[in-house]
Design an enzyme around this catalytic site. Structure first.
Site, PDB file in Angstrom:
ATOM      1  N   VAL A 292       0.817  -1.212   0.000  1.00  0.00           N
ATOM      2  CA  VAL A 292       0.000   0.000   0.000  1.00  0.00           C
ATOM      3  C   VAL A 292       0.852   1.263   0.000  1.00  0.00           C
ATOM      4  CG1 VAL A 292      -1.873  -1.193   1.181  1.00  0.00           C
ATOM      5  CG2 VAL A 292      -0.190   0.046   2.531  1.00  0.00           C
ATOM      6  N   GLU A 293       0.207   2.393  -0.324  1.00  0.00           N
ATOM      7  CA  GLU A 293       0.833   3.718  -0.381  1.00  0.00           C
ATOM      8  C   GLU A 293       2.062   3.740  -1.294  1.00  0.00           C
ATOM      9  OE1 GLU A 293       1.412   5.868   3.218  1.00  0.00           O
ATOM     10  OE2 GLU A 293      -0.555   5.358   4.023  1.00  0.00           O
ATOM     11  N   GLY A 294       1.941   3.096  -2.432  1.00  0.00           N
ATOM     12  CA  GLY A 294       3.047   3.027  -3.385  1.00  0.00           C
ATOM     13  C   GLY A 294       3.777   1.712  -3.242  1.00  0.00           C
TER      14      GLY A 294
END
Length: 816
Positions: free
Chosen positions: A504-506
């Site tokens: 997640v988040e990149g």
């Protein structure tokens, strides 16, 4: 004779002035003076002297800026403009987002340590400490991870109520709106503590305090939006989520296919509604944390105005709006189930959803500004949420594994005494110290006003990857204890969470290969961004002047870093002055050496490969690794300094720095091995590694010293475990492990007495410890009190090492 002396002086001047980065005028003056002496004292050599004077004259001409701009900078700028790749608005906003902090210093080849060391050490306020010691501690005591993950697939209702009643979702909301208004450091410490107990709960707490409606409203919302939403979010009357990722736009979030078309419609959508100017939204999102229970949705979409109702532009770009859950056309899907970690997460869809323009975050004036909002705030949230959760889990793993390895015995020895286990525990400890240092120091920088966009990518990638290693190592040491799920297992759910943090988040592969160096090379380099801005300046004359200054500054910068790299590699940077004169002095010097080598390698790569470097992901990823290793090593040294440089912690600091700098060396070596221009690769190797690869990984002896610090009840262990949930009660495995660890030395002495005076002499014949204790008391080897203490210790150890078993029906999720 005189000629030789002047030649030596000339070489010394070139090396010294280049190393010290003296300007071209000083260089020319020095060269001219030496040349005059050479002409006066050396034997006649007219052709040679004429050539030297011609070179000197050319160097002097380079100081004439109008001439230089006409003959060199101007023509070069024309070619540079043709080679310069186009840059979209979203790319431009991403580059401009946040601030350049210590990462920028590492790009210079000569970092100014005072900038880092003068930064105030992060500290909790009295209110923040009280929250950690009070509500946060109480929350951790309420959490039963087996009940949450297996029986309920959710937090218990009383935990949800406790979270909202105590402001866990309001840590970033200002106090005058009813929030806690915590510092970034306090926010990070809360997440780390909760993560050490339950990754499900820490994920739920993280999202409302990261990139979401509250953060966006704080910075960009209209006053009316703040007055309405922030108090409601603070007291839990609204549960937020933020919808960015969709089936067709994951890591490439800028390519959103979700649309919002400006039109007229009725709002509110009932009999009392009136026709207003608004948006018709169509979207499909997934992986949205808190979506199943959210009451207000932060939505990112592409905004269009085909009828030009707002102005001449028809494509306004990425925009963010707040959409109430009950808005007609919004569909909240069922839940996702990410790896048995049941934090609330699921899809959201919208079909012809009409909302007024007032729903845009910041109102109509902020239409098309969504991507800037996201990248600016993501750089802050990404520095806190995932690094804090990963660090909390790692702290718990080291705390548990150190104690478990000390009290778990095989072959009549604690397994902590085996070198293989020592090496693993040392790695866990060194990595966790690194993670904690990066988390705390970077959070402190945020509290100091920084918005570190490149470090946020470094932390996201490296801290979660280190967390993966720590989780794997903890499972290896625990063996069967770690793999058997049940109420007694304190590792497995955290282990299962690791891929979630990686994704997640990149996604980490994307972050390493494209973002860390790709963004850092332009954002942090002292000249590249200036050259690009000059090339795009519509004022041609001003552009040439700016480009000239940047170009010649860049040339001097590259030459200086080449010389600095060579000199420091030859001398092992021993001559480089650094602020620390204690046992960590050498690590400061090594970072300086690698900084110069890194900056030189970056310039050669960018000059020769240009825009092609972006496609050579493996090369740029290795450069990003070098930058990250230097940054993390700097964080370790700063963290050690912030804690007052406790001498007992020095082995861990040494292990962490050696591990990181060895990694930097190997990644530079890999970069050179794979650089496509082999001549330049050889030249760079000569200037970067003139003595070969001279840096070594941590030694076995150092690893043993590190492992000893966490397999005993030491102050170092306490400092490393700070902000983990280690309370002593029946529901706290970490507390119970610490309790038996403190009893281990005394118990080991009693067991040794039984072996030497009983087993070896034949007075004690039992095979199990309880039997040996009974026989030892009976024959007088142990007193009754000693026998009772050892038996109680053994009972506690057996309670810890036990694993759960189930009836078939109990394995069904949701069973009691």
């Amino acid at each position: 004779m005189y000629g030789a002396i002047i030649t030596v002086l000339f070489l010394a001047a070139v090396v010294g002035l280049t190393y010290l980065r003296r300007g071209l005028v000083i260089f020319c003056c020095t060269l001219t003076l030496l040349l005059i002496l050479y002409c006066l004292l050396a034997p006649p050599a007219h052709t040679w002297k004429t050539l030297l004077w011609a070179v000197t004259a050319l160097l002097w001409l380079l100081n004439v800026k109008p001439l230089r701009r006409t003959l060199i900078s101007g023509p070069f700028l024309k070619s540079y403009r043709r080679l310069l790749p186009s840059m979209s608005q979203t790319e431009k906003e991403a580059l401009e987002a946040g601030t350049v902090w210590w990462d920028g210093e590492l790009f210079t080849g000569a970092p100014r340590w005072e900038k880092l060391l003068s930064a105030k050490a992060p500290r909790l306020t009295q209110a923040e400490q009280a929250f950690l010691d009070g509500p946060c501690e109480q929350l951790c005591g309420m959490l039963d991870d087996w009940d949450i993950t297996h029986r309920r697939a959710d937090l218990p209702p009383e935990v949800w109520s406790f979270l909202t009643a105590n402001g866990f979702f309001a840590m970033i909301i200002p106090k005058h709106y009813g929030g806690l208004e915590f510092s970034a450091y306090a926010h990070s410490c809360v997440l780390a503590k909760v993560a050490s107990r339950s990754t499900t709960c820490s994920s739920i707490v993280a999202v409302p305090n990261s990139l979401g409606p509250a953060e966006l409203l704080n910075h960009y919302g209209t006053q009316a939006q703040k007055d309405y939403y922030l108090p409601r979010l603070a007291r839990g009357a609204e549960i937020p989520c933020f919808a960015l990722t969709g089936p067709r736009a994951g890591s490439d979030a800028a390519s959103l296919p979700d649309t919002g078309v400006v039109c007229r419609g009725v709002w509110p959508a009932d009999a009392a509604g009136q026709e207003v100017l608004g948006l018709r939204l169509n979207f499909s999102k997934r992986y949205i944390t808190l979506a199943p229970i959210a009451t207000v949705i932060g939505l990112a979409f592409r905004m269009f105005d085909p009828d030009q109702l707002l102005g001449e532009r028809t494509d306004l770009g990425i925009t963010v709006a707040l959409i109430p859950r009950e808005t007609p056309g919004v569909t909240i899907g069922r839940r996702h189930f990410p790896l048995n970690i049941p934090f609330q997460n699921g899809p959201i869809e919208g079909k012809d959803v009409f909302v007024p323009l007032d729903c845009l975050v910041g109102g109509p004036a902020m239409a098309g500004q969504g991507w800037r909002m996201l990248v600016e705030q993501l750089s802050v949230g990404r520095c806190i949420s995932l690094p804090s959760n990963a660090t909390g889990s790692a702290k718990a793993a080291v705390w548990a594994t150190g104690a478990y390895a000390r009290v778990r015995r095989q072959f009549n020895l604690p397994i902590a005494r085996f070198e293989g286990i020592e090496a693993v525990i040392a790695r866990m400890t060194g990595l966790t110290y690194t993670m904690d240092a990066a988390r705390s120091v970077t959070a402190g920088a945020i509290d100091g006003g920084e918005k570190p966009s490149v470090p946020s990518a470094m932390l996201k990638y490296h801290v979660t990857e280190m967390g993966r290693i720590v989780a794997n190592d903890a499972m290896d040491v625990h063996g069967g204890k770690g793999i058997c799920l049940g109420p007694s297992n304190y590792l497995a759910r955290s282990y299962q969470t690791v891929p979630v943090a990686i994704t997640v988040e990149g996604a980490n592969i994307l972050t390493r290969n494209l973002i860390i160096f790709g963004q850092g090379a332009i954002r942090c380099h002292p000249f590249v961004l200036k050259e690009m801005e000059a090339a795009r300046d519509p004022d041609r004359r001003a552009g040439v002047a700016q480009f000239d200054a940047a170009l010649f500054g860049h040339m001097g910068f590259t030459i200086s870093n080449a010389m600095r790299s060579l000199v420091m590699a030859l001398t092992f940077a021993r001559l480089r002055g650094v602020p620390d004169h204690g046992p960590t002095r050498r690590y400061y010097q090594h970072i300086e050496r690698f900084s110069a080598s890194f900056a030189f390698a970056v310039d050669v790569a960018m000059l020769t490969l240009g825009g092609y470097l972006k496609k050579k992901e493996s090369l740029s990823a290795r450069l990003g690794d070098v930058l990250s290793a230097m940054y993390l090593a700097s964080m370790v040294l700063k963290h050690y300094d912030n804690e007052g440089q406790p001498e007992a912690d020095l082995p861990i600091v040494e292990w962490a720095c050696r591990n990181l700098l060895y990694f930097a060396q190997e990644q530079l070596h890999g970069f050179l091995r794979n650089f496509p221009n082999r001549f330049l690769a050889g030249l760079m190797r000569l200037l970067i590694f003139p003595r070969g690869l001279t840096y070594f990984a941590p030694s076995d002896r150092l690893s043993r010293r590190v492992a000893d610090l966490v397999t005993a009840a030491t102050p170092t262990r306490e400092r490393l475990g700070l902000h983990a949930y280690t309370a002593l009660n029946d529901k706290s495995p970490l507390g119970l492990l610490q309790e038996v660890l403190t009893l281990a030395d005394a118990a080991e002495a009693l067991e040794k007495r039984i072996r030497e005076e009983g087993v070896k002499t034949g007075r004690v014949k039992a095979l199990d410890l309880p039997g040996r204790i009974s026989q030892s008391v009976a024959v007088g080897i142990l007193t009754e009190a000693e026998g009772a203490r050892l038996a109680e210790f053994d009972r506690k150890v057996m309670h810890i090492v036990r694993v759960d078993d189930f009836a078939p029906h109990e394995l069904i999720p949701g069973s009691a």
